[in-house]
Structures are given as structure tokens and as C-alpha cells.
Design a protein around this motif. Structure first.
Motif, PDB file in Angstrom:
ATOM      1  N   ASP A  24       0.820  -1.208   0.000  1.00  0.00           N
ATOM      2  CA  ASP A  24       0.000   0.000   0.000  1.00  0.00           C
ATOM      3  C   ASP A  24       0.857   1.263   0.000  1.00  0.00           C
ATOM      4  OD1 ASP A  24      -2.506  -1.306   0.040  1.00  0.00           O
ATOM      5  OD2 ASP A  24      -2.291  -1.645   2.201  1.00  0.00           O
ATOM      6  N   LEU A  25       2.135   1.125   0.317  1.00  0.00           N
ATOM      7  CA  LEU A  25       3.033   2.277   0.337  1.00  0.00           C
ATOM      8  C   LEU A  25       3.506   2.587  -1.080  1.00  0.00           C
ATOM      9  CD1 LEU A  25       5.138   1.248   3.461  1.00  0.00           C
ATOM     10  CD2 LEU A  25       3.210   2.848   3.366  1.00  0.00           C
ATOM     11  N   GLY A  26       3.612   3.848  -1.417  1.00  0.00           N
ATOM     12  CA  GLY A  26       3.958   4.258  -2.774  1.00  0.00           C
ATOM     13  C   GLY A  26       5.384   3.956  -3.185  1.00  0.00           C
ATOM     14  N   ASP A  27       6.285   3.754  -2.210  1.00  0.00           N
ATOM     15  CA  ASP A  27       7.684   3.516  -2.560  1.00  0.00           C
ATOM     16  C   ASP A  27       8.107   2.073  -2.313  1.00  0.00           C
ATOM     17  OD1 ASP A  27       7.631   3.608   0.187  1.00  0.00           O
ATOM     18  OD2 ASP A  27       9.368   4.907   0.392  1.00  0.00           O
ATOM     19  N   VAL A  28       7.149   1.151  -2.379  1.00  0.00           N
ATOM     20  CA  VAL A  28       7.441  -0.268  -2.167  1.00  0.00           C
ATOM     21  C   VAL A  28       6.825  -1.076  -3.301  1.00  0.00           C
ATOM     22  CG1 VAL A  28       7.123  -2.248  -0.643  1.00  0.00           C
ATOM     23  CG2 VAL A  28       7.482   0.019   0.335  1.00  0.00           C
ATOM     24  N   THR A  29       7.629  -1.980  -3.884  1.00  0.00           N
ATOM     25  CA  THR A  29       7.143  -2.905  -4.896  1.00  0.00           C
ATOM     26  C   THR A  29       7.476  -4.314  -4.439  1.00  0.00           C
ATOM     27  OG1 THR A  29       7.507  -1.320  -6.689  1.00  0.00           O
ATOM     28  CG2 THR A  29       7.305  -3.631  -7.309  1.00  0.00           C
ATOM     29  N   ILE A  30       6.450  -5.117  -4.160  1.00  0.00           N
ATOM     30  CA  ILE A  30       6.638  -6.495  -3.741  1.00  0.00           C
ATOM     31  C   ILE A  30       6.082  -7.387  -4.841  1.00  0.00           C
ATOM     32  CG2 ILE A  30       6.093  -8.262  -2.025  1.00  0.00           C
ATOM     33  CD1 ILE A  30       7.759  -6.030  -0.849  1.00  0.00           C
ATOM     34  N   SER A  31       6.925  -8.299  -5.326  1.00  0.00           N
ATOM     35  CA  SER A  31       6.445  -9.237  -6.334  1.00  0.00           C
ATOM     36  C   SER A  31       6.772 -10.656  -5.887  1.00  0.00           C
ATOM     37  CB  SER A  31       7.081  -8.944  -7.699  1.00  0.00           C
ATOM     38  OG  SER A  31       8.482  -9.033  -7.622  1.00  0.00           O
ATOM     39  N   SER A  32       5.776 -11.515  -5.860  1.00  0.00           N
ATOM     40  CA  SER A  32       5.926 -12.924  -5.494  1.00  0.00           C
ATOM     41  C   SER A  32       6.745 -13.096  -4.219  1.00  0.00           C
ATOM     42  CB  SER A  32       6.573 -13.711  -6.635  1.00  0.00           C
ATOM     43  OG  SER A  32       5.814 -13.606  -7.802  1.00  0.00           O
ATOM     44  N   ILE A  39      13.693  -6.663   2.290  1.00  0.00           N
ATOM     45  CA  ILE A  39      13.365  -5.472   1.513  1.00  0.00           C
ATOM     46  C   ILE A  39      14.652  -4.685   1.302  1.00  0.00           C
ATOM     47  CG2 ILE A  39      11.985  -3.353   1.460  1.00  0.00           C
ATOM     48  CD1 ILE A  39      10.336  -5.921   1.400  1.00  0.00           C
ATOM     49  N   LYS A  40      14.931  -4.329   0.054  1.00  0.00           N
ATOM     50  CA  LYS A  40      16.155  -3.618  -0.317  1.00  0.00           C
ATOM     51  C   LYS A  40      15.777  -2.408  -1.166  1.00  0.00           C
ATOM     52  CE  LYS A  40      20.195  -4.318  -3.221  1.00  0.00           C
ATOM     53  NZ  LYS A  40      20.833  -5.227  -4.162  1.00  0.00           N
ATOM     54  N   PHE A  41      16.449  -1.271  -0.938  1.00  0.00           N
ATOM     55  CA  PHE A  41      16.161  -0.064  -1.716  1.00  0.00           C
ATOM     56  C   PHE A  41      16.865  -0.134  -3.060  1.00  0.00           C
ATOM     57  CE2 PHE A  41      16.705   4.394  -2.966  1.00  0.00           C
ATOM     58  CZ  PHE A  41      15.382   4.783  -2.950  1.00  0.00           C
ATOM     59  N   ASN A  42      16.142   0.196  -4.135  1.00  0.00           N
ATOM     60  CA  ASN A  42      16.686   0.232  -5.484  1.00  0.00           C
ATOM     61  C   ASN A  42      16.725   1.698  -5.915  1.00  0.00           C
ATOM     62  OD1 ASN A  42      17.081   0.220  -8.268  1.00  0.00           O
ATOM     63  ND2 ASN A  42      15.892  -1.651  -8.570  1.00  0.00           N
ATOM     64  N   SER A  43      17.923   2.273  -5.977  1.00  0.00           N
ATOM     65  CA  SER A  43      18.043   3.704  -6.289  1.00  0.00           C
ATOM     66  C   SER A  43      17.671   4.031  -7.732  1.00  0.00           C
ATOM     67  CB  SER A  43      19.454   4.200  -5.976  1.00  0.00           C
ATOM     68  OG  SER A  43      20.401   3.512  -6.760  1.00  0.00           O
ATOM     69  N   SER A  44      17.655   3.048  -8.619  1.00  0.00           N
ATOM     70  CA  SER A  44      17.266   3.346 -10.001  1.00  0.00           C
ATOM     71  C   SER A  44      15.752   3.488 -10.149  1.00  0.00           C
ATOM     72  CB  SER A  44      17.799   2.277 -10.960  1.00  0.00           C
ATOM     73  OG  SER A  44      17.208   1.030 -10.693  1.00  0.00           O
ATOM     74  N   THR A  45      14.995   2.848  -9.254  1.00  0.00           N
ATOM     75  CA  THR A  45      13.538   2.980  -9.293  1.00  0.00           C
ATOM     76  C   THR A  45      13.008   3.823  -8.138  1.00  0.00           C
ATOM     77  OG1 THR A  45      13.199   0.974  -7.969  1.00  0.00           O
ATOM     78  CG2 THR A  45      13.263   0.715 -10.380  1.00  0.00           C
ATOM     79  N   ASN A  46      13.892   4.155  -7.182  1.00  0.00           N
ATOM     80  CA  ASN A  46      13.505   4.875  -5.960  1.00  0.00           C
ATOM     81  C   ASN A  46      12.412   4.147  -5.194  1.00  0.00           C
ATOM     82  OD1 ASN A  46      15.334   7.021  -6.012  1.00  0.00           O
ATOM     83  ND2 ASN A  46      14.079   8.098  -7.524  1.00  0.00           N
ATOM     84  N   LYS A  47      12.515   2.818  -5.182  1.00  0.00           N
ATOM     85  CA  LYS A  47      11.540   2.003  -4.464  1.00  0.00           C
ATOM     86  C   LYS A  47      12.249   0.904  -3.689  1.00  0.00           C
ATOM     87  CE  LYS A  47       7.646   2.795  -7.448  1.00  0.00           C
ATOM     88  NZ  LYS A  47       6.253   2.484  -7.294  1.00  0.00           N
ATOM     89  N   PHE A  48      11.584   0.452  -2.615  1.00  0.00           N
ATOM     90  CA  PHE A  48      12.046  -0.717  -1.882  1.00  0.00           C
ATOM     91  C   PHE A  48      11.461  -1.940  -2.574  1.00  0.00           C
ATOM     92  CE2 PHE A  48      12.380   2.699   1.133  1.00  0.00           C
ATOM     93  CZ  PHE A  48      13.543   2.415   1.827  1.00  0.00           C
TER      94      PHE A  48
END
Length: 69
Positions: A24-32, A39-48
Motif C-alpha cells: 500500500d506504500l507508494g515507494d514499495v514494490t513487492i512481487s511474489s 526489503i532492499k532499496f533500489n536507487s534506479s527505481t527509488n523504491k524498496f
């Protein structure tokens, strides 16, 4: 979980029941999501993002020199 708004004093009002997850958070992408992931931050997408623990252990951990005591 309940969302409560404080009105600057001792009174508060219940807005609604809220059931939130990481996705539900805008800066988090969880897949499968799987066991043994973190959870790891990806600076190229600016998302965890979720990644396997094995993909970061040893590859990206930096040794910290604590100096001499």
C-alpha cells in the motif's frame, strides 16, 4: 488498525478502520513474496523491493574497520 485524528486537544475522532500492507506504500514494490527475502532499496527505481537474502550476502556487504582500541 484504526486511524485516529487528534484535534490539538484531548479529543480525537475515529476516521475509519484501515488495513495496510507494505504494497500500500507508494515507494514499495513487492512481487511474489517468498521465504528468506528482505526489503532492499533500489536507487534506479527509488523504491524498496523484495530480494532473496542470498543475492546480497557477500556481494554487497562491506567490511567495516572498527579501528584499534
Amino acid at each position: 488498525m484504526s486511524l485516529v485524528i487528534l484535534n490539538g486537544g484531548s479529543t480525537s475522532s475515529l476516521v475509519q478502520n484501515v488495513d495496510l500492507t507494505l504494497t500500500d506504500l507508494g515507494d514499495v514494490t513487492i512481487s511474489s513474496a517468498q521465504n528468506n527475502q528482505i526489503i532492499k532499496f533500489n536507487s534506479s527505481t527509488n523504491k524498496f523491493e523484495n530480494v532473496d537474502v542470498d543475492t546480497i550476502v557477500g556481494d554487497e556487504l562491506t567490511e567495516i574497520d572498527g579501528g584499534t582500541y
